[in-house]
Structure formats: C-alpha cells, structure tokens
Design a protein around this motif. Structure first.
Motif, mmCIF file in Angstrom:
data_model
loop_
_atom_site.group_PDB
_atom_site.id
_atom_site.type_symbol
_atom_site.label_atom_id
_atom_site.label_comp_id
_atom_site.label_asym_id
_atom_site.label_seq_id
_atom_site.Cartn_x
_atom_site.Cartn_y
_atom_site.Cartn_z
ATOM 1 N N ARG A 125 -3.580 -8.511 4.032
ATOM 2 C CA ARG A 125 -2.651 -7.536 4.559
ATOM 3 C C ARG A 125 -2.235 -7.920 5.975
ATOM 4 O O ARG A 125 -3.078 -8.161 6.833
ATOM 5 C CB ARG A 125 -3.281 -6.141 4.569
ATOM 6 N N SER A 149 -5.719 2.538 1.334
ATOM 7 C CA SER A 149 -6.284 1.459 2.139
ATOM 8 C C SER A 149 -7.804 1.518 2.144
ATOM 9 O O SER A 149 -8.494 0.493 2.019
ATOM 10 C CB SER A 149 -5.740 1.542 3.564
ATOM 11 N N LEU A 200 0.831 -1.198 0.000
ATOM 12 C CA LEU A 200 0.000 0.000 0.000
ATOM 13 C C LEU A 200 0.870 1.254 0.000
ATOM 14 O O LEU A 200 0.559 2.241 -0.669
ATOM 15 C CB LEU A 200 -0.919 0.000 1.217
#
Length: 310
Positions: A56, A39, A24
């Motif tokens: 993640r 995000s 990210l």
C-alpha cells in the motif's frame, strides 16, 4: 507455517474484495465498512498468515506474489463455502451475495444487461457485476461466476448450460443494395464489398446454410455453401461491423439479435433471406460443481425465461 485455527476466515472475503476492487476505499464502499476497518482487517490477516499480502502506498495498492497465491486460494475457499451453503440451504433461501458475469460486448449490452436487471429485481439482496469483453476470460483466475458465451465452446472442464440459439443474417443498407444490386445466389456475394470481423478464425469466409431447404438451385446443389469474400472492410468488434454495414460500406453477416431492430425499421435489409449461418448456441458457462450456487441457478432460470419471451 501459519495454523488455520489462527486465521479469521471472515477476513478472506474482505481480502478478496480489496483485490477485486483495487483499493481499500473501493472495497470498503462495496462491503459497507469503514476504510479504517478494512485496513485493520488486512493488517491482522497479514499477521495471522505470516506474510505480506498487499503493498500500500499513497497512490496505489498492489498485490505481492504471496498475496496473489493467497487470493487464488481464497477465491476457491469462498466459492466452496457458497456451494456448501447452497447445498444445505434449500430452494426457499434468499439469493444473495455478489454475482460476477462476463459476456461479449454486443450481447452483453443487448441481452445480458437487461436480464441481470430483471434478476436483481427478483432478488434484491443480490449484488451483480457485469464484465463485457470480447475475449474469453479465465473464470477461476478472474473470479467470474458465470460467463455467457456464444457459439461453439472450446473443450474445458467447465460446466455449460444451453440458454438459447442465434443465427447470423446477410444484411446490407438500402443505399448499398441500390448501388450494388441484390445478389441472387450466395456465389454473388464474393464480388461485393464485405464488412468482416477480424476476431473470427476465418473473417473472409462465409459458411452459409439454407434454412428452409430451398436453395433455388438444381437439386444436385448442396444446401450448404462456402463463399470467399475478397473485398473487405475489416473491423474487430461486432458493434463496428454493424455501424459499417449501416453506413453502406459493405454487406455484413451479423447476429439476428443485434440487427432485428434495424431490419424492422428498414435501416437494414436481409439479402438472400433463405440463407443464414447454422444455428449456434448461447450458453452459460460456470466452474464445475456438484451443487451450483443459488445465484448461478437463478441467473440461468431468469435468462431462459427472458429468451422465451423475446
């Protein structure tokens, strides 16, 4: 099943950037967005499509099976969108976006990188990523816009545009020639130490062509000869082959673009200068489209111009 009307298609570009960048944070930097915003976009995209796309953790980001399939589809959607915009924008529209180019390692460093610098100088809104690798990449799966390839192309559904040609020369260091002597005919090469590239289909076989038609042999001799080398130092990259040849480990059959400077400086000498490989093509390969994106057309034109000046 999710309805396309419920999906924010702008988030596809962000999702593709996240997968390509591998995190990210890196995607946020590439896109010029805050990491928290990236995000949030990913969380909302997963909600819209009704599937988990990314896994993640604090240490890494990985793509789920559904995410990989969605990524492949998203790349195709974005590429089709670029083609559509290119088709209606006209030639005066600025060249922009991200251009991902793959190339062989040695040619990438010597020729492609400088050409891409010139391309970006002409089109400052264009972001460019060069991937130098010595094996063929899957343009669609790897998200490559253009692959620069040397030599004969395997049959494929890709489009190809010829940019130029190259040949390979028989070369050796002055110290090697002093020790082993200068060959008088291609057949003499078989007895000499040879620096061979293992990535070639037949690394120990030389297919030579007399460029000016003067073989120095009786008229019944062909202008093409095949030589089998027995004593070889084998390497797997063109850079290593050039280094071994410069070091006097053997003679080499090396591309003209990679050793022109070495010959001009006297660090390498052409042996049998009337002989070389037959000319082979330098080509730009890209996915088949009726309207190649403006960034692809710009690369091809810049490359042709650079080769014409070299």
């Amino acid at each position: 099943m999710a309805d396309v009307r419920d999906v924010n298609l702008n988030r596809l570009a962000i999702f593709v950037a996240v997968v390509d960048a591998g995190s990210l944070t890196a995607a946020a930097a590439r896109l010029g967005l805050a990491k928290t915003m990236v995000s949030t976009h990913m969380q909302r995209l997963e909600a819209e499509v009704g599937a988990s796309l990314l896994i993640r953790t604090t240490r890494r980001l990985s793509v789920t099976e559904a995410g990989r399939a969605f990524y492949d589809a998203s790349v195709k959607i974005l590429r089709a969108t670029e083609e559509a915009l290119s088709a209606v924008s006209g030639e005066t529209a600025p060249v922009r976006g991200t251009l991902r180019v793959s190339s062989p390692i040695d040619y990438g460093a010597l020729a492609v990188a400088p050409t891409l610098v010139e391309l970006r100088r002409e089109h400052p809104q264009l972001d460019i990523e060069l991937i130098c690798i010595d094996h063929y990449v899957d343009l669609i799966a790897d998200g490559i816009d253009v692959a620069i390839r040397l030599g004969r192309l395997a049959d494929s559904n890709y489009r190809a545009v010829k940019l130029g040609t190259f040949v390979k020369w028989i070369v050796a260091s002055p110290a090697f020639i002093e020790r082993w002597g200068m060959p008088r005919a291609p057949a003499d090469l078989s007895a000499l130490p040879f620096n061979a590239m293992t990535v070639l289909p037949h690394p120990l076989t030389l297919e030579l062509h007399c460029m000016n038609g003067d073989t120095g042999a009786p008229h019944d001799k062909p202008e093409k000869q095949t030589v089998r080398c027995e004593s070889a130092f084998q390497v797997n990259t063109a850079d290593a082959c050039r280094a071994a040849t410069l070091a006097g480990g053997g003679f080499g059959l090396l591309t003209d673009f990679s050793i022109a400077g070495d010959i001009a400086s006297g660090h390498l000498v052409r042996m049998l200068p009337q002989w070389s490989t037959e000319p082979a093509s330098i080509q730009a390969v890209f996915p088949p489209t009726s309207h190649p994106p403006a960034k692809v057309r710009a690369l091809i034109e810049t490359f042709k111009k650079q080769l014409a000046y070299s």
